[in-house]
Design an enzyme around this catalytic site. Structure first.
Site, PDB file in Angstrom:
ATOM      1  N   GLN A 191      26.689   8.680 -20.516  1.00 54.08           N
ATOM      2  CA  GLN A 191      27.335   8.619 -21.831  1.00 54.08           C
ATOM      3  C   GLN A 191      28.157   9.736 -22.121  1.00 54.08           C
ATOM      4  OE1 GLN A 191      23.452   7.291 -23.471  1.00 54.08           O
ATOM      5  NE2 GLN A 191      24.571   6.480 -24.810  1.00 54.08           N
ATOM      6  N   ARG A 251      17.784  17.700 -24.480  1.00 51.35           N
ATOM      7  CA  ARG A 251      17.178  16.775 -23.545  1.00 51.35           C
ATOM      8  C   ARG A 251      18.642  16.128 -22.703  1.00 51.35           C
ATOM      9  NH1 ARG A 251      16.340  10.829 -24.344  1.00 51.35           N
ATOM     10  NH2 ARG A 251      15.156  10.124 -22.886  1.00 51.35           N
ATOM     11  N   HIS A 301      18.578   7.818 -16.315  1.00 47.78           N
ATOM     12  CA  HIS A 301      19.018   6.997 -17.671  1.00 47.78           C
ATOM     13  C   HIS A 301      19.936   6.095 -17.302  1.00 47.78           C
ATOM     14  CE1 HIS A 301      19.227   7.756 -22.353  1.00 47.78           C
ATOM     15  NE2 HIS A 301      19.630   6.877 -22.187  1.00 47.78           N
ATOM     16  N   ASN A 341      14.075   6.868 -18.527  1.00 49.46           N
ATOM     17  CA  ASN A 341      14.467   6.707 -19.845  1.00 49.46           C
ATOM     18  C   ASN A 341      14.259   5.130 -20.234  1.00 49.46           C
ATOM     19  OD1 ASN A 341      15.478   7.243 -22.826  1.00 49.46           O
ATOM     20  ND2 ASN A 341      16.919   5.893 -22.024  1.00 49.46           N
ATOM     21  N   GLU A 342      13.472   4.529 -21.111  1.00 48.53           N
ATOM     22  CA  GLU A 342      13.446   3.207 -21.246  1.00 48.53           C
ATOM     23  C   GLU A 342      13.598   2.412 -20.258  1.00 48.53           C
ATOM     24  OE1 GLU A 342      16.342   2.668 -24.390  1.00 48.53           O
ATOM     25  OE2 GLU A 342      15.608   4.168 -25.716  1.00 48.53           O
ATOM     26  N   ASN A 364      10.965   6.792 -27.707  1.00 45.88           N
ATOM     27  CA  ASN A 364      12.328   6.587 -28.423  1.00 45.88           C
ATOM     28  C   ASN A 364      11.980   5.582 -29.483  1.00 45.88           C
ATOM     29  OD1 ASN A 364      13.229   8.199 -26.586  1.00 45.88           O
ATOM     30  ND2 ASN A 364      14.726   6.915 -25.650  1.00 45.88           N
ATOM     31  N   TYR A 411      13.855   3.530 -32.627  1.00 42.63           N
ATOM     32  CA  TYR A 411      15.130   3.289 -33.867  1.00 42.63           C
ATOM     33  C   TYR A 411      14.924   2.276 -34.868  1.00 42.63           C
ATOM     34  CZ  TYR A 411      17.902   5.848 -30.195  1.00 42.63           C
ATOM     35  OH  TYR A 411      18.470   6.531 -29.508  1.00 42.63           O
ATOM     36  N   GLU A 425      13.848  10.164 -28.646  1.00 37.15           N
ATOM     37  CA  GLU A 425      15.166   9.653 -29.148  1.00 37.15           C
ATOM     38  C   GLU A 425      14.898   8.999 -30.506  1.00 37.15           C
ATOM     39  OE1 GLU A 425      17.614   7.010 -27.085  1.00 37.15           O
ATOM     40  OE2 GLU A 425      17.253   8.264 -25.286  1.00 37.15           O
ATOM     41  N   TRP A 458      18.746  11.682 -31.510  1.00 40.63           N
ATOM     42  CA  TRP A 458      19.814  11.073 -30.663  1.00 40.63           C
ATOM     43  C   TRP A 458      21.069  10.788 -31.606  1.00 40.63           C
ATOM     44  CZ3 TRP A 458      20.736  10.141 -25.518  1.00 40.63           C
ATOM     45  CH2 TRP A 458      21.833   9.295 -25.147  1.00 40.63           C
ATOM     46  N   GLU A 460      28.525   4.319 -25.833  1.00 39.80           N
ATOM     47  CA  GLU A 460      27.408   3.701 -26.384  1.00 39.80           C
ATOM     48  C   GLU A 460      27.212   2.158 -25.478  1.00 39.80           C
ATOM     49  OE1 GLU A 460      24.681   4.282 -27.700  1.00 39.80           O
ATOM     50  OE2 GLU A 460      24.124   2.284 -27.910  1.00 39.80           O
ATOM     51  N   TRP A 461      27.100   2.498 -24.245  1.00 37.16           N
ATOM     52  CA  TRP A 461      26.975   1.315 -23.436  1.00 37.16           C
ATOM     53  C   TRP A 461      27.891   0.221 -23.627  1.00 37.16           C
ATOM     54  CZ3 TRP A 461      24.656   3.817 -19.706  1.00 37.16           C
ATOM     55  CH2 TRP A 461      23.865   4.985 -20.030  1.00 37.16           C
TER      56      TRP A 461
HETATM   57  C1  GBH Z   1      18.652   4.022 -26.657  1.00 37.72           C
HETATM   58  O1  GBH Z   1      18.263   2.570 -26.366  1.00 37.72           O
HETATM   59  C2  GBH Z   1      19.194   4.548 -25.432  1.00 37.72           C
HETATM   60  O2  GBH Z   1      18.179   5.467 -24.615  1.00 37.72           O
HETATM   61  C3  GBH Z   1      20.619   5.568 -25.751  1.00 37.72           C
HETATM   62  O3  GBH Z   1      21.033   5.858 -24.451  1.00 37.72           O
HETATM   63  C4  GBH Z   1      21.408   4.719 -26.669  1.00 37.72           C
HETATM   64  O4  GBH Z   1      22.539   5.510 -26.904  1.00 37.72           O
HETATM   65  C5  GBH Z   1      20.681   4.643 -27.906  1.00 37.72           C
HETATM   66  O5  GBH Z   1      19.391   4.229 -27.717  1.00 37.72           O
HETATM   67  C6  GBH Z   1      21.417   4.076 -28.897  1.00 37.72           C
HETATM   68  O6  GBH Z   1      21.334   2.758 -28.685  1.00 37.72           O
HETATM   69  O7  GBH Z   1      17.833  -7.439 -28.304  1.00 37.72           O
HETATM   70  O8  GBH Z   1      18.928  -7.079 -26.439  1.00 37.72           O
HETATM   71  O9  GBH Z   1      19.669  -6.332 -28.699  1.00 37.72           O
HETATM   72  C7  GBH Z   1      18.497   1.880 -27.356  1.00 37.72           C
HETATM   73  C8  GBH Z   1      17.141   1.013 -27.289  1.00 37.72           C
HETATM   74  C9  GBH Z   1      17.074  -1.181 -27.091  1.00 37.72           C
HETATM   75  C10 GBH Z   1      17.362  -0.519 -28.976  1.00 37.72           C
HETATM   76  C11 GBH Z   1      17.326  -2.659 -27.168  1.00 37.72           C
HETATM   77  C12 GBH Z   1      17.858  -2.026 -29.489  1.00 37.72           C
HETATM   78  C13 GBH Z   1      17.697  -4.216 -28.924  1.00 37.72           C
HETATM   79  C14 GBH Z   1      17.517  -5.396 -27.618  1.00 37.72           C
HETATM   80  N1  GBH Z   1      17.536  -0.402 -27.864  1.00 37.72           N
HETATM   81  N2  GBH Z   1      17.060  -2.965 -28.492  1.00 37.72           N
HETATM   82  S1  GBH Z   1      18.566  -6.492 -27.802  1.00 37.72           S
END
Ligand code: GBH
Length: 485
Positions: free
Chosen positions: A25, A82, A125, A169-170, A298, A300, A377, A424, A431-432
Site C-alpha cells: 500500500q 506497524r 499483508h 494480517n487478516e 483490526n 473498523y 488497526e 490505520w 486502498e486495494w
Molecule cells: C484492513 O482491512 C486492511 O488490513 C488494510 O490493509 C486496509 O487498508 C484497511 O483495512 C482499510 O480497508 O463484504 O467483502 O465488503 C479491512 C477489513 C474486511 C473490512 C472486509 C470490510 C467487508 C467485506 N475489511 N470487510 S466485504
C-alpha cells in the site's frame, strides 16, 4: 492540567501508541532492486480489478522516502510503527533470497530504532509472490512451507533488532476475498480454494510461530479482523441463523483453531461441502494452536446481519470498486447487511465506537486462554478537503479516532487486557480494490507531488499521545514523592 485524553484513568503502563501501513500500500518501487510481482501487482494490471486502473507500482513512494517518513512518525510522537515486509521483495519468485530487498527493511528498522520508535513487523499483508500463486497459491499446501522459508529469511536479517513479529494480517481477506469473492488478489472465485486457503494460512501461521520462537523471537502473534455479528431481529430465527453463519466465517474459524486448537463444530459442518475436513491433516491443529504472545485486533465496523433480503440500500459490503462479485460468505450467500441507520464513512461502513468496546470484552469472556490484545488497526476513510491555508480539517476522522480510543479505554476499565492502539493509517495509500480513491491517512499524501501534510486527525492523535505521556510522568512523580510507609 487539561484533560483531553478520552480515558479518565491513566492508560496502562507501557501502553503503545502507534500507526500502521502495509508494504503493497505504501512502498511503490514495484520492480526495483530485484523485486518481482506480487499477486497485487498482477491483479491490478488486469482492467476492472482495481478502481480507475490504479496499481501499487508507485503508491506513496515510501521505498524512496523512508527516512523522511520515519522523521514524520517521530514528529507525531509515535511509540511504534506497524509495517509489513514484502515477500515478493525478500524472495522474488518465492524461491531465492534477495539481499537488496532485505536491506531496505534493515535500513528501515535502523532508522526507526534511531528515532526511538518500536518496529512492529508483519510478515504477510496479502502480497504473495505471483510465482507462488501460479504454483497454486494458498490453495496449495506447499505455500505454507514456502512461507516458513520467507519468515526465516526475514528473521535472519532483522531478528537481532525486531522484537515484535506478526505472522498474518487478516487472513479472512487473503483467503475469502482473494479466493472466494475474488474482489481481492488473486481474484479467484472458487469456494473450495478459499476454504483451503483459510486452512493453509492457519498452518503457515503455526509453522512460523514455532520456527520464530525456536530462533529466539520474544513476541509472536497474529492480527485478525473481527466484527460483532448483530442479528437484525434477535427474536427472528432466520436472522439468528444468519448471524451465526456470519460469526463463524468472520470470527470463529480464525479465532478457534489458534486459541482453542479446533475449528468450531458448526463451522466444520457448514463447510463440509467446501472441503474443509479434506484439507485438515493429522497434527495440523496442534501446530496451528502454538501459543501466541499477543492477538492483534483490526476493527473498523460491526455488521448487522439478516437472513432476509436487504431493502435498506446499505452498500458497505460490495467488497471493492463497486463491481458485482460472488459472495465471500461461503455457504451463507443469502445473508444480508441491512443498515441500522448509523452514520457511515466513505467506505459506507457504519460508525459505532461502542462495538469495539463490546468486541474486546467479548473476546476476554469467550477465550479463556486469550493473550494480551493490541488494536493493530482502526481508522476511517472520509473525503478530505484541503483548506486554503493547506491544512486538512478532517473533523470526522479525528472524531472517529478519538471516540474509538475512548471505547478502548472503557474496555480496559471493564477488564480487557489491551496494551496498544495503532491508527490505520499513517499515510493515505493504495486502498486495494479502491485504488487511491479512498483515504485513511492521518497524514495526507498529494499523489501528484508526494507531499505529506499532517491532517487535523494526526495533530489530535499526536496531542493525545503527548498528554498520556505527561500523565505517566505526573503519576511517576507522585509515586516517587509518596512517603514510604
Ligand atoms: C484492513 O482491512 C486492511 O488490513 C488494510 O490493509 C486496509 O487498508 C484497511 O483495512 C482499510 O480497508 O463484504 O467483502 O465488503 C479491512 C477489513 C474486511 C473490512 C472486509 C470490510 C467487508 C467485506 N475489511 N470487510 S466485504
Amino acid at each position: 492540567m487539561t484533560n483531553n485524553t478520552p480515558k479518565g484513568n491513566n492508560w496502562p503502563d507501557g501502553f503503545i501508541w502507534g500507526s500502521a501501513t502495509a508494504a503493497a500500500q505504501v512502498e511503490g518501487a514495484a520492480a526495483e532492486d530485484g523485486k518481482e510481482d506480487s499477486v497485487w501487482d498482477a491483479f491490478a494490471h488486469t482492467p476492472g480489478n482495481v478502481l480507475n486502473g490504479d496499481t501499487p507500482a508507485i503508491a506513496v513512494d515510501h521505498y524512496h522516502r523512508m527516512p523522511a517518513d520515519v522523521a514524520l512518525m517521530k514528529e507525531l510522537g509515535l511509540d511504534s510503527y506497524r509495517f509489513s515486509t514484502s515477500w515478493a521483495r525478500v524472495r522474488p519468485g518465492g524461491r531465492t533470497t534477495n539481499a537488496k530487498g532485505l536491506d531496505f527493511y534493515s535500513r528501515l528498522v535502523d532508522e526507526l530504532l534511531e528515532a526511538g520508535i518500536l518496529p512492529w513487523l508483519t510478515l504477510y499483508h496479502w502480497d504473495l509472490p505471483q510465482a507462488l500463486e501460479e504454483a497454486g497459491g494458498w490453495a496449495n499446501r506447499d505455500t505454507a512451507y514456502r512461507f516458513v522459508d520467507y519468515a526465516n529469511d526475514v528473521y535472519a536479517a532483522l531478528g537481532d533488532r525486531v522484537q515484535h513479529w506478526t505472522t498474518f494480517n487478516e487472513p479472512f481477506c487473503s483467503s475469502l476475498l482473494g479466493y472466494g469473492s475474488g474482489v481481492h488478489a488473486p481474484g479467484r472465485q472458487e469456494p473450495r480454494a478459499a476454504i483451503a486457503a483459510v486452512h493453509h494460512q492457519h498452518l503457515a501461521h503455526g509453522l512460523a510461530v514455532n520456527e520464530l520462537r525456536s530462533r529466539g523471537a520474544q513476541h509472536v502473534g497474529i492480527t485478525l479482523n473481527l466484527s460483532n455479528s448483530i442479528p437484525r431481529d434477535p427474536a427472528d430465527p432466520v436472522d439468528l441463523e444468519a448471524a451465526r453463519l456470519f460469526d463463524s466465517l468472520q470470527n470463529r474459524i480464525f479465532l478457534d483453531p489458534i486459541l482453542r486448537g479446533a475449528y468450531p463444530a458448526d463451522s466444520l459442518r457448514d463447510l463440509e461441502p467446501f472441503g474443509l475436513s479434506e484439507v485438515i491433516r493429522p497434527g495440523d491443529l496442534e501446530i496451528i494452536s502454538a501459543p501466541i504472545d499477543f492477538l492483534g485486533v483490526n476493527h473498523y465496523h460491526d455488521d448487522q446481519i439478516s437472513g432476509h433480503p436487504d431493502t435498506s440500500g446499505a452498500d458497505g459490503h460490495s467488497g471493492g470498486s463497486g463491481r458485482k462479485a460472488p459472495s465471500c460468505w461461503i455457504g451463507a450467500e443469502h445473508i444480508s447487511f441491512p443498515s441500522r441507520g448509523l452514520p457511515r464513512t466513505a467506505m459506507d461502513w457504519e460508525v459505532n465506537p461502542d462495538g469495539l468496546r463490546k468486541l474486546l470484552v467479548r473476546l476476554g469472556k469467550e477465550y479463556p486462554s486469550l493473550p494480551p490484545l493490541y488494536i493493530t488497526e482502526n481508522g476511517a476513510a472520509y473525503d478530505d478537503v484541503v483548506a486554503s491555508d493547506g491544512s486538512v480539517p478532517d473533523i470526522e476522522r479525528k472524531q472517529f479516532i478519538l471516540d474509538h480510543i475512548a471505547a478502548v479505554g472503557q474496555a480496559i476499565d471493564a477488564g480487557a487486557d489491551v496494551r496498544g492502539y495503532f491508527v490505520w493509517s499513517l499515510l493515505d495509500n493504495f486502498e486495494w480494490s479502491w485504488g487511491y480513491e479512498r483515504r485513511f491517512g492521518i497524514v495526507r499524501v498529494d499523489y501528484e507531488t508526494q507531499l505529506r501534510t499532517i491532517k487535523d486527525s494526526g495533530l489530535a492523535y499526536s496531542r493525545l499521545i503527548a498528554d498520556s505521556r505527561s500523565r505517566d510522568a505526573d503519576s511517576d512523580r507522585a509515586n516517587a514523592a509518596a512517603p514510604v510507609a
